[in-house]
Every structure is written in structure tokens, then in C-alpha cells.
Write a protein that holds these residues in place. Sequence first.
Motif, short mmCIF file in Angstrom:
data_model
loop_
_atom_site.label_atom_id
_atom_site.label_comp_id
_atom_site.label_asym_id
_atom_site.label_seq_id
_atom_site.Cartn_x
_atom_site.Cartn_y
_atom_site.Cartn_z
N ASN A 79 0.80 -1.07 -0.36
CA ASN A 79 -0.19 0.09 0.48
C ASN A 79 0.89 1.67 0.44
O ASN A 79 -0.35 2.78 0.30
CB ASN A 79 -0.89 0.19 1.09
CG ASN A 79 -2.04 -1.01 0.43
OD1 ASN A 79 -2.68 -0.24 0.46
ND2 ASN A 79 -2.48 -1.62 1.66
N PHE A 88 9.87 2.69 3.38
CA PHE A 88 9.44 4.22 2.69
C PHE A 88 10.14 5.23 2.24
O PHE A 88 10.77 5.85 3.11
CB PHE A 88 8.08 4.54 3.92
CG PHE A 88 7.34 3.33 4.31
CD1 PHE A 88 6.56 3.02 3.95
CD2 PHE A 88 7.24 2.88 5.47
CE1 PHE A 88 4.96 2.14 4.39
CE2 PHE A 88 6.28 2.01 6.04
CZ PHE A 88 5.95 1.76 5.14
N GLU B 82 -9.19 -7.64 4.05
CA GLU B 82 -8.23 -7.53 3.15
C GLU B 82 -8.32 -7.99 1.71
O GLU B 82 -8.90 -8.96 1.32
CB GLU B 82 -8.33 -9.05 4.23
CG GLU B 82 -6.46 -9.85 3.70
CD GLU B 82 -5.57 -10.82 4.30
OE1 GLU B 82 -6.24 -10.95 5.35
OE2 GLU B 82 -4.67 -11.63 3.95
N PHE B 96 -6.24 1.99 -1.60
CA PHE B 96 -5.94 1.18 -0.25
C PHE B 96 -7.47 0.24 0.13
O PHE B 96 -7.94 -0.21 0.53
CB PHE B 96 -6.52 2.08 1.09
CG PHE B 96 -6.26 0.87 2.25
CD1 PHE B 96 -4.39 0.91 3.16
CD2 PHE B 96 -7.20 0.59 3.13
CE1 PHE B 96 -4.33 0.04 3.96
CE2 PHE B 96 -6.86 0.59 4.29
CZ PHE B 96 -5.67 0.45 4.74
N VAL B 97 -5.71 -1.05 -0.88
CA VAL B 97 -5.85 -2.55 -0.21
C VAL B 97 -5.67 -2.91 1.26
O VAL B 97 -4.42 -3.23 1.29
CB VAL B 97 -5.80 -3.69 -1.25
CG1 VAL B 97 -6.36 -4.19 -1.37
CG2 VAL B 97 -6.35 -2.57 -2.34
N PRO B 98 -6.98 -3.45 2.07
CA PRO B 98 -6.14 -3.41 3.66
C PRO B 98 -5.73 -4.69 3.60
O PRO B 98 -5.58 -5.64 2.41
CB PRO B 98 -7.02 -3.53 4.85
CG PRO B 98 -8.08 -2.50 3.56
CD PRO B 98 -7.81 -3.22 2.49
N PRO B 99 -4.20 -5.21 4.34
CA PRO B 99 -3.97 -6.44 4.40
C PRO B 99 -4.62 -7.38 5.38
O PRO B 99 -3.58 -8.28 5.54
CB PRO B 99 -2.16 -5.65 5.13
CG PRO B 99 -2.60 -4.55 5.62
CD PRO B 99 -3.71 -3.80 4.79
N TYR B 200 -12.14 -2.58 15.90
CA TYR B 200 -10.53 -3.44 15.62
C TYR B 200 -10.90 -3.03 14.26
O TYR B 200 -11.94 -3.93 12.95
CB TYR B 200 -10.97 -4.74 16.16
CG TYR B 200 -8.86 -5.25 15.01
CD1 TYR B 200 -7.43 -4.12 15.62
CD2 TYR B 200 -8.84 -6.25 14.21
CE1 TYR B 200 -6.61 -4.98 14.94
CE2 TYR B 200 -7.81 -7.24 13.68
CZ TYR B 200 -6.85 -6.24 13.44
OH TYR B 200 -5.51 -6.32 13.90
N ARG B 327 3.15 5.52 4.14
CA ARG B 327 2.63 4.23 4.32
C ARG B 327 1.45 3.77 3.77
O ARG B 327 1.92 2.99 2.84
CB ARG B 327 2.56 3.93 5.46
CG ARG B 327 3.89 4.35 6.20
CD ARG B 327 3.79 4.68 7.92
NE ARG B 327 2.68 5.53 8.23
CZ ARG B 327 1.94 5.77 9.18
NH1 ARG B 327 1.49 4.63 10.57
NH2 ARG B 327 0.88 7.17 8.57
N TYR B 328 0.77 5.00 3.27
CA TYR B 328 -1.00 4.47 2.70
C TYR B 328 -1.74 5.25 2.58
O TYR B 328 -0.77 6.26 3.02
CB TYR B 328 -1.45 3.13 2.90
CG TYR B 328 -1.92 3.60 4.64
CD1 TYR B 328 -0.95 3.06 6.01
CD2 TYR B 328 -2.78 3.91 5.36
CE1 TYR B 328 -1.36 3.51 7.10
CE2 TYR B 328 -3.06 4.34 6.11
CZ TYR B 328 -2.39 4.03 7.65
OH TYR B 328 -2.96 4.74 8.45
N GLY B 329 -2.06 4.98 0.88
CA GLY B 329 -2.97 6.12 1.23
C GLY B 329 -2.70 6.96 0.02
O GLY B 329 -1.82 6.98 -0.35
#
Lengths: 95, 489
Positions: A79, A88, B82, B96-99, B200, B327-329
Motif C-alpha cells: 500500500n 518507505f 483483506e 487502499f487495499v487492506p492487508p 478493530y 505508508r499508505y493512502g
Amino acid sequence: MSISPEDIQKIAKLSHLQLEKDKTEKLGQDINNILSFVDQLQAADTSNIEPMAHPMDAEQILRADIVSEHDQREKLAKNAPAIEDGLFLVPRVIE
Amino acid sequence: MFEKSIKELAEGLRQGEFSSQELTKAYLDRIDQYNGNLNAYITVAHEQALADARAADEKIAAGPANIWTGIPFAHKDIFCTEGLLTSCGSKMLSNFVPPYDATVATNFKQAGAVCLGKANMDEFAMGGSNENSFYGPAINPWSTDTSLVPGGSSGGSAVAVAARLAPAATGTDTGGSIRQPAAFCGLTGLKPTYGRVSRYGMVAFASSLDQGGPMARSAEDAAAMLQVMAGYDAKDSTSVKQAVPNYSMHLNQDLKGLRIGLPVEYFNKHLNAAMQKVLEDAIKLFEARGAVCKEISLPHTELAVPAYYVIAPAEASANLSRFDGVRYGYRCDDPQDLMDMYMRSRSEGFGTEVKRRIMVGAYALSAGYYDAYYRKAQQVRRLIKNDFMTAFETVDVILGPTTPSPAFGLGEKGDDPVQMYLEDIYTISANLAGLPALSAPAGTIDGLPVGMQLIGNYFDEARLLAIAHQFQAETNWHTQAPKTELTGL
């Protein structure tokens, strides 16, 4: 309580947001309207009232300090907007 | 097939009336045909859903299975799934593809349910009309001449269920985001007690108020959903260790002697006359079943919306600080330096309402203002809770409207945020106090569904569901479908 255009700029900076010039005035008006609306709270008598953070006044539960997550580096990296060798990437911070 | 309850669908699957693959395919076909009109789904999981349905069919053939095995449903796009896009209605998470799976998503997977896709919503669950979605608004399926909002923030979930594009859907409720769209679309929606359903993997908006819950066509279906969703979760430090009752078993508990409180602050001159009539009819029905109604007072009602619009933005500004483009997004193009990257990623990635709330929250938490705003609001919050605790000394449940009026038109509320916030006047108190509250269809105004709201004491979800279920046994408001061009029903 009314906040000035300078205050709006200051809050934007605190929030790490950049304001578009043509929208700053409207945003300032909206935020002032919201703040004057929530000012009703000041009239409430809250002497001797404890602030409430959790409906059941529950406290944070601590878990045992043991490893519970396995390494997911590759999964998490998928991601990332920019990544190299599992790190990163961000714009250069040190010259 | 599209009018069957969860229980009837489970029976149909077991008796071989239809397979999960046929059922899932039938829903996917309806989605393909009508989602263009309604914009209920952000993502449709065609292939995964059919694969899950195939696995469910094998499981059912092999022997006893969970009631949910093979039943399709939709997730609000706030629950991490996920491998499946989880956008939270925002450009910020549009890639965003959640892990990992949210606990609620894991629970449905373990029960064998088939996720059809992810439902539209106001960006980061901030809004009451679904107009704040990066993906455009979902449309209320009851709309005829002009487009009406489905409510929000769980607007896509409500549209999917009401338009028969899913048998049931998950939602989340921070200030009314399950109950208000349920009321606007003619559904039964329940916000459980704070801590009843794990947060969560549910993208955080205002952590001390957010709670996931069911959106369904009946109280019986909502009970079946809550059964899967509820329970303590070690991964959510605010979830509460409390046994989960069998909700379906309690649906017929006797209403004789039930004490219903009617707050004078809800039944006052501001209450729409048509809404009052709807509620009076419901009250008569309950009295005929042996319930006793009593006037009560919740004196701090007027302060609920102002307290909420300090607490929710404050918590949002903290929660949304994690979105930094690292980190993401979303990350902006060609960042000049680190600060430029933070500022532009956030400014381009968030919509207007989200930015407005982040800034109000940052102001309320900033040096010199914390006591005047956040601390004060948290104190008022306790006053609101105390009002309820006093009321529950003499009544079992509190009845009132869910919304001031039926669904309004798209764009009708203009861009004055305070006007929009006042829409939540009846729903917000339950979030501040952390109490469970349910909205069930109780009538129509000008042909549009409206809801009655039942607020219960902590962990009294079973009672709320039972009251709604028995109301639904004697009325047919909940079975009415939106027979409009939009839905082809």
C-alpha cells in the motif's frame, strides 16, 4: 467567540492542511458558525462534574508484553506510495 | 427470493430450494442492473463472492452449518477487508487495499457469509446525507420525481438493503449514521452499546463514539446480524467483556408491563405533527400489548448536538493525523519537501467536510482552548448520561422519533454545516451516553418512510430487538419495498 483569518491559517497549519485562497473566507465563516453554535455549552453548569471519556468509565487494558504479530513487511509495503528495499521513501529531509 | 428473511434464506439453502451460488448470482445481477441508478456500492466483489458462495454450498452439503453460511450481505466501506478496496468514501483511501480483516469482517467470514461488496458512505463517516462521498452520493430508492438523500453516513448500506441489492448490510454509527439512513430508507437499524461490537479494523472517526451495527429489513434479521457482530475482542481495548445473549431467542419476550419513557424534550412544539401521529400510533399498539407509557425528562437534550460537535471533531482531528502520504493512502504528485508532501496530500486527499472537522477539532484541542471546549464537552457528556440513568430508574426503554422529518432532497440543505448537524438532534445523545438505540420503520409521511427510535439501557439490545420485532409482527411498515423506477421492484 469569533476567530480571525490569521487564526484560520494557524489552525490549518496545525492540521497540516493547505487552504485554497478562494475557499479560506467561506471556511472561516463555517468554522465561526460551528464555534458559535457549540458555545451554547458554556451556559451549562458543570461544576464538580467529571469529564466522561468512556461510557462505562472503563480503563485502558494492558496486554502482556509478548510478541503477538508476525512480520508482514511485504504485505504492508503493497500500500505504500513509494518504497525501495523495504523502506518507505519520502522527499529528501537531510541535505 | 429478494423478500425472504435471513432465516428463510438459510432454510431455502438447506432444503436445496436454491444454492448460495444462485442466490449470490441473483443479487449480483440486481446490483449490475440497478447500482448505476443508486450508487449503493463503491466496490462489487463479483468473483470473490461467487467463490465464497461455492465454498458455502460445499459446506452446507457436508453437514450442519451456521445460519449465515451462504447468505450474501454488504459491508460498509469502513470495515477493512483483506484484499478488497476499503476507501471509507475518501480519495485519501481510494487506493487502499487492506492487508488484514476487521474483526467484524472476520466474524462474517467465519460464519460463512458471502460479502457482495463495499457500500457507499459519507467520507470518513462524516455526514448525514451521503453527499460527502468522494464517489458521489448514493440515492434513496424511495425517490420518485426528485432525487432524495438516503441519509448517512451509512447511506450506501441502507440503499443496498432497501433496494434489495443485499439482504442485509453492516453500518457504523457515531452520531446516528446507522439509525438515520435506516429511518430514511424504511429499514431496521441498531447502534449497539459502546463496546459491544469490536472496532478493530473499522476506520476510526471519533473513537469514543463509533460503534458498528446491523442494518436489515426486520428486527429478526438485525438480531441474526448482531449475533455475528457482537462480542469481546482483545484487539479492541475499548470492547467490553460481557456475555452475548442469544438475540433471536429473546425476540418474543413478553411486552406486558414494559415501561416506555416519552421524553418531553422530544415530544414538544418542535416535533413535526405527522411524525407525532406516527409515534402516537406506535404507542397505542404497545399499550394494547400491556406496555405502560410515562412522560420523562432528559433536561440536557439541547446540549447534545453542541457537545458532539466538539468531541467528534476533536477525536477526528487526532485520528486523521495518521494520513500523511507516507505508508499508505493518497500522496500528492511531485512533493517539494516533506512538509509540502504532508500538506498537499492531506489537502487534496480529504474533502471539504472532513477538512472542516479536522480544523474545528484542532482548534478545540489547541493550547488555551482545551478546557473551554473539549473538557467542557466531556463534562456535558456526563450530564447527558446522568439524564438517561435517572430516566432508566423508572422506565425500561425510551421512545421517540429517529429524525425530525423524512428524507430530504439532494442538495436541499445547502452548504451550511450547522443546519445539517441539527438533523442528528434525536440520535446523538445515545452515542454520547454509549447507549444502544434502534430505529424501526413506524409509518410514512408523504409516502416516505420514517422511523421510531427506541433507546435502551446498557447491553439491552435484546429488549430493543424484541420490542421492534413484536411491533413488526402487527404492522407491515417494514415489509414495504421502494417500488420505483430506480429499483425495478
